[in-house]
Design a protein around this motif. Structure first.
Motif, PDB file in Angstrom:
ATOM      1  N   HIS A  75       0.512  -0.770 -11.665  1.00  0.00           N
ATOM      2  CA  HIS A  75       0.631  -2.238 -10.953  1.00  0.00           C
ATOM      3  C   HIS A  75      -0.622  -2.720 -10.474  1.00  0.00           C
ATOM      4  N   PRO A  76      -1.355  -2.966 -11.182  1.00  0.00           N
ATOM      5  CA  PRO A  76      -2.778  -3.620 -10.610  1.00  0.00           C
ATOM      6  C   PRO A  76      -2.447  -5.037  -9.846  1.00  0.00           C
ATOM      7  N   GLY A  77      -3.360  -4.880  -8.781  1.00  0.00           N
ATOM      8  CA  GLY A  77      -3.156  -6.017  -7.901  1.00  0.00           C
ATOM      9  C   GLY A  77      -2.095  -6.350  -7.054  1.00  0.00           C
ATOM     10  N   GLU A  78      -0.852  -5.518  -7.400  1.00  0.00           N
ATOM     11  CA  GLU A  78       0.164  -5.407  -6.595  1.00  0.00           C
ATOM     12  C   GLU A  78       0.409  -4.315  -5.695  1.00  0.00           C
ATOM     13  N   LEU A  79       0.170  -3.161  -6.012  1.00  0.00           N
ATOM     14  CA  LEU A  79       0.317  -1.914  -5.525  1.00  0.00           C
ATOM     15  C   LEU A  79      -1.099  -1.507  -5.321  1.00  0.00           C
ATOM     16  N   PHE A  80      -1.335  -0.677  -4.173  1.00  0.00           N
ATOM     17  CA  PHE A  80      -2.391   0.051  -3.938  1.00  0.00           C
ATOM     18  C   PHE A  80      -2.111   1.140  -3.250  1.00  0.00           C
ATOM     19  N   ALA A  81      -3.062   2.136  -3.100  1.00  0.00           N
ATOM     20  CA  ALA A  81      -2.840   3.548  -2.631  1.00  0.00           C
ATOM     21  C   ALA A  81      -3.575   3.831  -1.619  1.00  0.00           C
ATOM     22  N   THR A  82      -3.114   4.978  -0.508  1.00  0.00           N
ATOM     23  CA  THR A  82      -3.895   5.752   0.236  1.00  0.00           C
ATOM     24  C   THR A  82      -3.916   7.218  -0.665  1.00  0.00           C
TER      25      THR A  82
ATOM     26  N   VAL B 242       0.932  -1.211   0.128  1.00  0.00           N
ATOM     27  CA  VAL B 242       0.049   0.039  -0.120  1.00  0.00           C
ATOM     28  C   VAL B 242       0.768   1.162   0.039  1.00  0.00           C
ATOM     29  N   ILE B 243       0.792   1.982  -1.061  1.00  0.00           N
ATOM     30  CA  ILE B 243       1.726   3.126  -1.167  1.00  0.00           C
ATOM     31  C   ILE B 243       0.967   4.436  -0.539  1.00  0.00           C
ATOM     32  N   THR B 244       1.772   5.009   0.661  1.00  0.00           N
ATOM     33  CA  THR B 244       1.337   6.013   1.277  1.00  0.00           C
ATOM     34  C   THR B 244       1.054   7.472   0.475  1.00  0.00           C
ATOM     35  N   GLY B 245      -0.267   7.978   0.357  1.00  0.00           N
ATOM     36  CA  GLY B 245      -0.541   9.029  -0.001  1.00  0.00           C
ATOM     37  C   GLY B 245      -0.589  10.300   1.265  1.00  0.00           C
ATOM     38  N   ALA B 246       0.324  11.274   1.260  1.00  0.00           N
ATOM     39  CA  ALA B 246       0.327  11.984   2.392  1.00  0.00           C
ATOM     40  C   ALA B 246       0.399  13.285   2.170  1.00  0.00           C
ATOM     41  N   SER B 247       0.194  13.986   0.983  1.00  0.00           N
ATOM     42  CA  SER B 247       0.093  15.339   0.612  1.00  0.00           C
ATOM     43  C   SER B 247      -0.660  15.426  -0.621  1.00  0.00           C
ATOM     44  N   ARG B 248      -0.992  16.742  -1.129  1.00  0.00           N
ATOM     45  CA  ARG B 248      -1.828  17.210  -2.397  1.00  0.00           C
ATOM     46  C   ARG B 248      -0.837  16.736  -3.512  1.00  0.00           C
ATOM     47  N   GLU B 249       0.477  16.620  -3.154  1.00  0.00           N
ATOM     48  CA  GLU B 249       1.365  16.277  -4.554  1.00  0.00           C
ATOM     49  C   GLU B 249       1.610  14.919  -4.375  1.00  0.00           C
ATOM     50  N   HIS B 250       1.762  14.133  -3.504  1.00  0.00           N
ATOM     51  CA  HIS B 250       2.048  12.758  -3.473  1.00  0.00           C
ATOM     52  C   HIS B 250       0.821  11.710  -3.695  1.00  0.00           C
ATOM     53  N   SER B 251      -0.165  12.073  -3.106  1.00  0.00           N
ATOM     54  CA  SER B 251      -1.480  11.300  -2.903  1.00  0.00           C
ATOM     55  C   SER B 251      -1.770  10.897  -4.574  1.00  0.00           C
ATOM     56  N   PRO B 252      -1.951  11.990  -5.481  1.00  0.00           N
ATOM     57  CA  PRO B 252      -2.004  11.499  -6.785  1.00  0.00           C
ATOM     58  C   PRO B 252      -1.041  10.695  -7.564  1.00  0.00           C
TER      59      PRO B 252
ATOM     60  N   ALA C 176     -12.630   8.268  -5.349  1.00  0.00           N
ATOM     61  CA  ALA C 176     -13.417   7.520  -6.228  1.00  0.00           C
ATOM     62  C   ALA C 176     -12.785   6.458  -7.139  1.00  0.00           C
ATOM     63  N   HIS C 177     -11.519   6.494  -7.078  1.00  0.00           N
ATOM     64  CA  HIS C 177     -10.888   5.299  -7.619  1.00  0.00           C
ATOM     65  C   HIS C 177     -10.557   3.866  -6.694  1.00  0.00           C
ATOM     66  N   PRO C 178     -11.126   2.755  -7.289  1.00  0.00           N
ATOM     67  CA  PRO C 178     -11.051   1.853  -6.564  1.00  0.00           C
ATOM     68  C   PRO C 178      -9.472   1.349  -5.902  1.00  0.00           C
ATOM     69  N   GLU C 179      -8.498   1.913  -6.638  1.00  0.00           N
ATOM     70  CA  GLU C 179      -6.909   1.306  -6.385  1.00  0.00           C
ATOM     71  C   GLU C 179      -6.673   2.268  -4.837  1.00  0.00           C
ATOM     72  N   VAL C 180      -7.554   3.420  -4.555  1.00  0.00           N
ATOM     73  CA  VAL C 180      -7.172   4.024  -3.516  1.00  0.00           C
ATOM     74  C   VAL C 180      -8.273   3.341  -2.382  1.00  0.00           C
ATOM     75  N   VAL C 181      -7.355   2.757  -1.198  1.00  0.00           N
ATOM     76  CA  VAL C 181      -7.968   1.719  -0.433  1.00  0.00           C
ATOM     77  C   VAL C 181      -8.030   2.161   0.982  1.00  0.00           C
ATOM     78  N   ALA C 182      -7.610   3.558   1.364  1.00  0.00           N
ATOM     79  CA  ALA C 182      -7.542   4.016   2.792  1.00  0.00           C
ATOM     80  C   ALA C 182      -7.528   5.497   2.649  1.00  0.00           C
ATOM     81  N   VAL C 183      -8.256   6.062   3.709  1.00  0.00           N
ATOM     82  CA  VAL C 183      -8.182   7.483   3.895  1.00  0.00           C
ATOM     83  C   VAL C 183      -6.852   8.012   4.773  1.00  0.00           C
TER      84      VAL C 183
END
Length: 264
Positions: free
Chosen positions: A54-61, A35-45, A85-92
Motif C-alpha cells: 500500500h505505497p504512500g498509505e501504509l508505512f512500517a516500523t 504507520v504499522i507497528t513492527g514489534a518482533s522478529r516475526e511481525h516487523s517483516p 534499508a527499506h524506505p517504507e520503514v520509517v522508524a526504529v
C-alpha cells in the motif's frame, strides 16, 4: 478531516480475515495514512510487506518490543538492520523497557533496547518507544545516547505528570491512544494532554488493542481498529479545549514531520 494513525498492529492475526475491509473503514473515517507497528522478529517483516503493498498509505516500523527482548540476538540485529534499508520503514521500534510484566528478563530488555538505539544512531531514523513501569532506567539509557539520536516518540503514553514533563523536556513527541477514554485507568490523561505542545502531539489506536471504552455502541468482539482514531481525536480535542479540526490538523502535521511522510 485527515488523520494519521501512528501505531496500528495490523499484522495481528485478528485482522487476517478482513484486513482489506479494515483499511477501507479507516479511509472512510478520514484516516489517510498509517504507520504499522513492527514489534518482533516475526511481525516487523510483515509490517514492511504490508507497507509495500500500500505505497504512500501504509508505512512500517521495525523493531523488537521489550516483551520479545529475549529473541534479540546478533542475528536478529542483522535482520532489523536489513529491514531498515527499506524506505517504507520509517522508524526504529517498537523498542524500550517494560518492567510491568517482565515477559523478558530485565538484562535482556536493556540489551535489546541499547542495540536498537544504536540502530537509531546509525540510520538517523526516528524512534518509536515503549516504556512501562521502567521510567528511571528508560531515561538513563536514553541519556547515554544524548546528542546522537533523531526525534523520538513515546508511543501509547499512559504515565504520570512527572514522566510526561520529563519527555517534553527532552523535546520528544507523545502518542495518545484510546487509553484516554478509559474511565478506570485513563482519567488522569484528560488533564495531562492539555500540556502537550500541538507540534509534538500524535494520535494512534494501537489496534487491535485499547478499543476506546466510550465508543457507542461497543462492538461485541472488542477489537480496536484504525477507524476509531476519529473517536479518539474527538475526545482529545474536547479535553484540550480545541476544535476537533484543529487537533486533527496539528496531529497530522506532527506525524508527517516526525516520520517524514509524503502528503496525500
Amino acid at each position: 478531516m485527515e488523520l494519521i494513525d501512528i501505531g496500528a498492529n495490523l499484522t495481528h492475526e485478528s485482522f487476517d480475515h478482513d484486513r482489506d475491509a479494515v483499511l477501507q473503514r479507516a479511509r472512510a473515517a478520514g484516516v489517510a495514512q498509517m504507520v504499522i507497528t513492527g514489534a518482533s522478529r516475526e511481525h516487523s517483516p510483515r509490517a514492511l510487506e504490508l507497507a509495500r503493498a500500500h505505497p504512500g498509505e501504509l508505512f512500517a516500523t521495525a523493531g523488537v518490543h521489550p516483551h520479545h527482548a529475549s529473541e534479540y540476538t546478533a542475528e536478529c540485529d542483522a535482520e532489523m538492520r536489513t529491514l531498515h534499508a527499506h524506505p517504507e520503514v520509517v522508524a526504529v521500534g517498537e523498542c524500550g523497557l517494560d518492567f510491568f510484566r517482565d515477559f523478558s528478563p530485565r538484562p535482556a530488555q536493556r540489551r535489546a533496547f541499547e542495540m536498537q538505539l544504536q540502530i537509531g544512531v546509525d540510520t538517523g531514523k526516528p524512534l518509536f518507544l515503549h516504556q512501562r513501569d521502567a521510567h528511571e532506567d528508560f531515561m538513563a539509557m536514553m541519556k547515554n545516547f544524548d546528542g546522537r539520536l533523531g526525534p523520538a516518540v513515546v508511543h501509547c503514553f499512559t504515565g504520570t505528570r512527572e514522566e510526561l514533563f520529563d519527555y517534553l523536556d527532552q523535546d520528544w513527541y507523545v502518542g495518545i491512544t484510546g487509553w484516554l477514554c478509559d474511565e478506570r485507568r485513563g482519567l488522569h490523561l484528560r488533564e495531562l494532554v492539555k500540556h502537550i505542545p500541538a507540534d509534538r502531539l500524535m494520535i494512534e489506536t494501537d489496534a487491535p488493542y485499547l478499543l476506546p471504552r466510550t465508543v457507542k455502541p461497543s462492538p461485541s468482539h472488542r477489537r480496536n481498529e484504525p477507524m476509531y482514531l476519529a473517536h479518539i481525536v474527538e475526545e482529545l480535542a474536547r479535553d484540550r479545549g480545541e476544535y476537533v479540526a484543529t487537533t486533527a490538523a496539528h496531529s497530522t502535521a506532527a506525524a508527517r514531520a516526525f516520520f517524514r511522510l509524503p502528503s496525500r
